[in-house]
Scaffold this active site. Structure first.
Site, PDB file in Angstrom:
ATOM      1  N   GLU A 120      42.879  12.586  54.716  1.00 10.68           N
ATOM      2  CA  GLU A 120      41.492  12.167  54.901  1.00 10.68           C
ATOM      3  C   GLU A 120      40.762  12.236  55.077  1.00 10.68           C
ATOM      4  O   GLU A 120      39.883  11.967  54.706  1.00 10.68           O
ATOM      5  CB  GLU A 120      42.932  10.905  55.600  1.00 10.68           C
ATOM      6  CG  GLU A 120      43.070  11.783  57.244  1.00 10.68           C
ATOM      7  CD  GLU A 120      43.328  10.890  58.275  1.00 10.68           C
ATOM      8  OE1 GLU A 120      42.368   9.556  58.188  1.00 10.68           O
ATOM      9  OE2 GLU A 120      43.815  11.077  59.256  1.00 10.68           O
ATOM     10  N   LYS A 123      36.746   4.419  62.264  1.00 13.50           N
ATOM     11  CA  LYS A 123      38.567   4.762  62.540  1.00 13.50           C
ATOM     12  C   LYS A 123      38.835   3.530  63.240  1.00 13.50           C
ATOM     13  O   LYS A 123      39.864   3.111  63.130  1.00 13.50           O
ATOM     14  CB  LYS A 123      37.490   4.808  64.279  1.00 13.50           C
ATOM     15  CG  LYS A 123      38.601   5.546  64.746  1.00 13.50           C
ATOM     16  CD  LYS A 123      38.684   6.709  64.789  1.00 13.50           C
ATOM     17  CE  LYS A 123      39.764   6.983  66.148  1.00 13.50           C
ATOM     18  NZ  LYS A 123      40.986   7.929  65.645  1.00 13.50           N
ATOM     19  N   ASN A 131      30.276  -7.418  62.686  1.00 15.18           N
ATOM     20  CA  ASN A 131      31.398  -6.288  62.609  1.00 15.18           C
ATOM     21  C   ASN A 131      32.241  -7.320  62.130  1.00 15.18           C
ATOM     22  O   ASN A 131      32.534  -8.957  62.683  1.00 15.18           O
ATOM     23  CB  ASN A 131      31.587  -6.122  63.532  1.00 15.18           C
ATOM     24  CG  ASN A 131      32.607  -4.934  63.225  1.00 15.18           C
ATOM     25  OD1 ASN A 131      33.231  -4.875  62.789  1.00 15.18           O
ATOM     26  ND2 ASN A 131      33.325  -4.909  64.864  1.00 15.18           N
ATOM     27  N   GLY A 132      33.099  -7.456  61.239  1.00 16.12           N
ATOM     28  CA  GLY A 132      34.169  -8.732  61.139  1.00 16.12           C
ATOM     29  C   GLY A 132      34.029  -9.105  59.435  1.00 16.12           C
ATOM     30  O   GLY A 132      33.190  -8.722  58.368  1.00 16.12           O
ATOM     31  N   GLU A 165      52.748  12.649  58.153  1.00 15.91           N
ATOM     32  CA  GLU A 165      51.741  12.637  58.851  1.00 15.91           C
ATOM     33  C   GLU A 165      50.903  14.059  58.509  1.00 15.91           C
ATOM     34  O   GLU A 165      49.256  13.427  58.496  1.00 15.91           O
ATOM     35  CB  GLU A 165      51.576  12.055  60.010  1.00 15.91           C
ATOM     36  CG  GLU A 165      50.601  12.392  61.107  1.00 15.91           C
ATOM     37  CD  GLU A 165      49.676  11.225  61.492  1.00 15.91           C
ATOM     38  OE1 GLU A 165      49.343  10.964  60.404  1.00 15.91           O
ATOM     39  OE2 GLU A 165      48.650  11.746  62.187  1.00 15.91           O
ATOM     40  N   TRP A 173      29.947  -0.729  57.497  1.00 13.65           N
ATOM     41  CA  TRP A 173      31.312   0.223  56.407  1.00 13.65           C
ATOM     42  C   TRP A 173      31.310  -0.705  55.411  1.00 13.65           C
ATOM     43  O   TRP A 173      31.656  -2.174  56.610  1.00 13.65           O
ATOM     44  CB  TRP A 173      32.522   0.800  57.436  1.00 13.65           C
ATOM     45  CG  TRP A 173      33.875   1.147  57.028  1.00 13.65           C
ATOM     46  CD1 TRP A 173      33.989   2.118  56.125  1.00 13.65           C
ATOM     47  CD2 TRP A 173      34.657   0.359  55.936  1.00 13.65           C
ATOM     48  NE1 TRP A 173      35.369   2.607  55.898  1.00 13.65           N
ATOM     49  CE2 TRP A 173      35.295   1.326  55.362  1.00 13.65           C
ATOM     50  CE3 TRP A 173      35.077  -1.168  56.239  1.00 13.65           C
ATOM     51  CZ2 TRP A 173      36.266   0.645  54.657  1.00 13.65           C
ATOM     52  CZ3 TRP A 173      35.994  -1.096  54.481  1.00 13.65           C
ATOM     53  CH2 TRP A 173      36.910  -0.608  54.116  1.00 13.65           C
ATOM     54  N   HIS A 182      65.590  14.034  43.355  1.00 12.94           N
ATOM     55  CA  HIS A 182      65.614  12.410  42.343  1.00 12.94           C
ATOM     56  C   HIS A 182      63.493  12.029  41.733  1.00 12.94           C
ATOM     57  O   HIS A 182      63.547  11.318  42.021  1.00 12.94           O
ATOM     58  CB  HIS A 182      65.871  11.358  43.590  1.00 12.94           C
ATOM     59  CG  HIS A 182      66.903  12.113  44.236  1.00 12.94           C
ATOM     60  ND1 HIS A 182      68.343  11.617  43.137  1.00 12.94           N
ATOM     61  CD2 HIS A 182      67.552  12.292  45.255  1.00 12.94           C
ATOM     62  CE1 HIS A 182      69.216  11.546  44.430  1.00 12.94           C
ATOM     63  NE2 HIS A 182      69.011  11.808  45.081  1.00 12.94           N
ATOM     64  N   CYS A 201      32.592  -1.007  61.530  1.00 11.94           N
ATOM     65  CA  CYS A 201      30.569  -1.081  61.532  1.00 11.94           C
ATOM     66  C   CYS A 201      31.125  -1.208  63.887  1.00 11.94           C
ATOM     67  O   CYS A 201      31.645  -1.511  64.194  1.00 11.94           O
ATOM     68  CB  CYS A 201      30.541  -3.095  61.449  1.00 11.94           C
ATOM     69  SG  CYS A 201      30.917  -3.355  59.813  1.00 11.94           S
ATOM     70  N   LYS A 214      46.868  13.832  57.361  1.00 17.45           N
ATOM     71  CA  LYS A 214      45.932  14.355  57.624  1.00 17.45           C
ATOM     72  C   LYS A 214      45.145  15.175  56.612  1.00 17.45           C
ATOM     73  O   LYS A 214      43.680  15.085  56.804  1.00 17.45           O
ATOM     74  CB  LYS A 214      46.494  14.951  59.667  1.00 17.45           C
ATOM     75  CG  LYS A 214      46.485  14.661  60.288  1.00 17.45           C
ATOM     76  CD  LYS A 214      45.183  13.978  61.358  1.00 17.45           C
ATOM     77  CE  LYS A 214      45.519  12.624  60.846  1.00 17.45           C
ATOM     78  NZ  LYS A 214      46.171  11.642  60.550  1.00 17.45           N
ATOM     79  N   ARG A 218      32.085   4.164  63.970  1.00 20.28           N
ATOM     80  CA  ARG A 218      33.468   3.166  63.055  1.00 20.28           C
ATOM     81  C   ARG A 218      32.222   3.089  62.465  1.00 20.28           C
ATOM     82  O   ARG A 218      33.039   1.914  61.519  1.00 20.28           O
ATOM     83  CB  ARG A 218      32.902   2.286  64.041  1.00 20.28           C
ATOM     84  CG  ARG A 218      33.364   2.514  65.650  1.00 20.28           C
ATOM     85  CD  ARG A 218      32.622   1.190  66.662  1.00 20.28           C
ATOM     86  NE  ARG A 218      33.380  -0.290  66.127  1.00 20.28           N
ATOM     87  CZ  ARG A 218      34.565  -0.869  66.850  1.00 20.28           C
ATOM     88  NH1 ARG A 218      35.058   0.448  67.852  1.00 20.28           N
ATOM     89  NH2 ARG A 218      34.932  -1.976  66.053  1.00 20.28           N
TER      90      ARG A 218
END
Ligand code: F6R
Length: 607
Positions: A487, A602, A100-101, A480, A74, A503, A2, A484, A27
């Protein structure tokens, strides 16, 4: 998560608020809204979806005012929709709030408000705040806000305006960032200074449990007890050009291509011609000499950088290094205690789980060294020492330049500690430092071959699943690379240590499986090649990352990405570049909104 923007001044607030929201859209982008004090009514406009939807609606609506608040969301409580978008109003429509939160005790507060006759128009936790402020309001907005926040449990930053006090803007910070921007007769509030950088670089970073009371001509800060507190005005270190996309289609590509420059900056900041330049750590020299073990805590991409750090530190310092995800560390029985070092890695410095890990380690008497990109962030403030990654603002949700910056700082730190603890000979340390200086040009060379990588992306675009294989210090690179891809392109992708294939995961391999193999020159090159052979034998469709002039790999695939030769320990700084580009081009070719992938935000400021 947010984004909040607030403005009070002399200009048209809606224009400044929309511009601010656009800069904060990374955000959160499931819905957005603004509230402007238009004469003596609060004009609220909200829209599901991206900010351009809100912008369209605002441009078609006639209203005007010089103070207001805005929000890009968000979703946590309540689905993304017009009604759940912020700002939220009280019953009498006298107070507007953006948040926000998370308010953890919102259910009991809501029950109580319902009993008192409050009517709710959303499913959010935020709406209780506007109702409570309205009920606590007696001609003094800051006092009503202060009384209300004392009732709230959770983490939050808020921006509040009232129709009864034109020009006044109140902001609150608790475990969620909020920054004041100062310009002559205008004041701003935002979750991130990039919201107002085009107008001012003068900022005040609010601390937890502080309330900012802004008018066009004044800034006052009080604590939750109502006492006036002093504040420090600072100057932002980045420029407005750095938050612009410029000629690039996406921030992600711009940020991938910026990496050589970022690493050069780090090298010239933390190294002298023939030595380290880490004044920041001088006071810790004795503490570092006595260390018995090191803990690292981080999330996501920063966690992968932490894994590279583990390989480096165990090799260079010969002491145990534990790396934990913030979300796991905080709930396990960590062995960390007094005399230990916790290294926290975070681009934003606001990641809730990483911060919780830091607080837990602090409580147990450990010292905190953070590796962080954002000045004035919560992590920076709560750490004993900080090494900045100097990567500049990272806007794309998928982290790229912050990752190689984190690894570069970890390499320098590991070599510095090796020198201090005498675990490596000076000659070897110097040869590593000389090689480090070559990394930016190695990255540049790969970046220049980006069109070749795009061609590979085109060929592999339609594979339904990817496997990324690496070994040793490039196992984190495989993790990583897979992160990438998944996402931003939504293709299932998994990173695996190549030696683990037998395995279980090798069962996945057939001609429909794309397998990215990191087979650069290294101590495990021949082992890696055996694994590639096994994939080849099962008709997996291989993309190979290999060192220039390696002819052997040609047997397995025509899709070879060559990278410059570099010592294994430093190789994660360059092996990641082609994987970032591959993920970028696959998502770009699929036509996705690369910088704002679905469901993500983000800065993960909630648990
Ligand atoms: C992935 C990504 C996330 C972040 C993670 C931690 O591209 O960006 O996985 O790395 O949310 O964020 P910071 O580094 O801000 O603590």
């Amino acid at each position: 998560m947010c984004g909040i923007v607030g403005y009070t001044g002399k200009r048209e607030a809606k224009e400044i608020l929309i511009k601010g929201l656009k800069n904060l859209e990374y955000r959160g982008y499931d819905s957005a809204g603004i509230a402007v004090l238009d004469k003596n009514r609060l004009k609220v406009i909200k829209r599901k979806g991206k900010i351009k939807n809100l912008e369209e609606l605002v441009s078609k609506t006639s209203f005007s005012g010089s103070s207001g608040i805005a929000h890009t969301r968000w979703a946590t409580h309540g689905v993304p929709s017009d009604k759940n978008a912020h700002p939220h109003l009280g019953c009498k429509k006298r107070i507007a709030v953006v948040h926000n939160g998370i308010i953890e005790n919102f259910e009991s507060l809501k029950k109580d408000l319902l009993k008192k006759g409050c009517k709710f128009s959303s499913d959010t936790d935020t709406e209780i705040i506007s109702h409570l402020i309205e009920r606590n309001y007696h001609q003094n907005l800051e006092e009503a806000v202060r009384k209300t926040v004392l009732l709230l449990k959770g983490s939050f930053s808020l921006a509040v305006i009232s129709k009864d006090e034109p020009g006044k803007l109140v902001g609150v910070r608790l475990d969620s960032p909020l920054i004041v921007g100062i310009k002559d007769e205008e004041k701003f509030l935002a979750s991130d200074s990039s919201a107002f950088i085009e107008d001012t670089r003068r900022v005040v970073y609010l601390k937890d449990r502080e309330i900012a009371v802004l008018t066009p001509d004044s800034v006052k800060v009080i604590d939750f007890q109502g006492r006036k507190v002093s504040f420090k005005e600072e100057l932002l270190s980045f420029s407005k050009e750095e938050v612009k996309k410029g000629v690039f289609k996406h921030f992600m590509l711009k940020e991938i291509l910026e990496q050589p420059k970022v690493l050069e900056k780090i090298l010239s900041y933390y190294l002298k011609e023939k030595d380290f330049n880490l004044k920041e750590l001088t006071a810790f020299r004795d503490f570092f000499k006595k260390l018995q073990k090191i803990n690292i805590v981080a999330c996501g991409t920063a966690y992968h950088a932490g894994l590279v750090g583990k390989y480096l530190m165990e090799k260079f310092l010969n002491i145990p290094v534990e790396v934990d995800l913030g979300s796991e560390f905080r709930y396990k029985q960590p062995t960390i205690r007094k005399g230990d070092l916790l290294i926290a890695i975070s681009q934003s410095g606001e990641t809730a789980d990483t911060l919780a890990g830091v607080r837990l380690a602090k409580k147990r008497g450990a010292k905190i060294l953070s590796i962080c990109n954002v000045l004035g962030s919560t992590l920076v403030r709560e750490s004993d020492k900080v090494l900045y990654t100097l990567a500049g603002p990272e806007i794309s949700v998928a982290s790229t330049k912050a990752y190689s910056a984190q690894i570069m700082v970890l390499v320098i730190l590991s070599l510095y500690l090796a020198k201090l603890r005498r675990t490596l000979p000076d000659s070897l340390i110097n040869s590593y430092l000389n090689l480090l200086r070559k990394i930016p040009s190695c990255q540049l060379k790969i970046v220049k071959s980006k069109d070749e990588i795009r061609k590979i992306a085109q060929k592999y675009l339609n594979f339904g699943a990817f496997l990324y294989l690496g070994r040793n210090i490039n196992y984190p690179t495989a993790l990583e690379g897979a992160l990438k891809l998944k996402e931003i392109s939504y293709i299932p992708a998994e990173g695996y240590p190549a030696g683990e294939m037998k395995h279980g995961p090798i069962a996945l391999i057939d001609e429909y499986r794309a397998v990215v193999c990191i087979a650069n020159n290294s101590s495990v090159y021949s082992k890696m090649l055996s694994n590639v052979e096994e994939i080849f034998a099962r008709r997996g469709r291989i993309i190979i990352l290999a060192t220039e002039e390696d002819e052997q790999v040609k047997k397995y695939s025509r899709q070879i990405i060559y990278i410059p030769k570099i010592k294994e320990e430093l190789s994660p700084l360059i092996t990641i570049i082609p994987l970032q580009l591959l993920a970028y081009y696959i998502a770009e070719l699929k036509g996705y909104d690369v910088d704002k992938p679905r469901n993500l935000a983000k800065s993960v400021t909630v648990e």
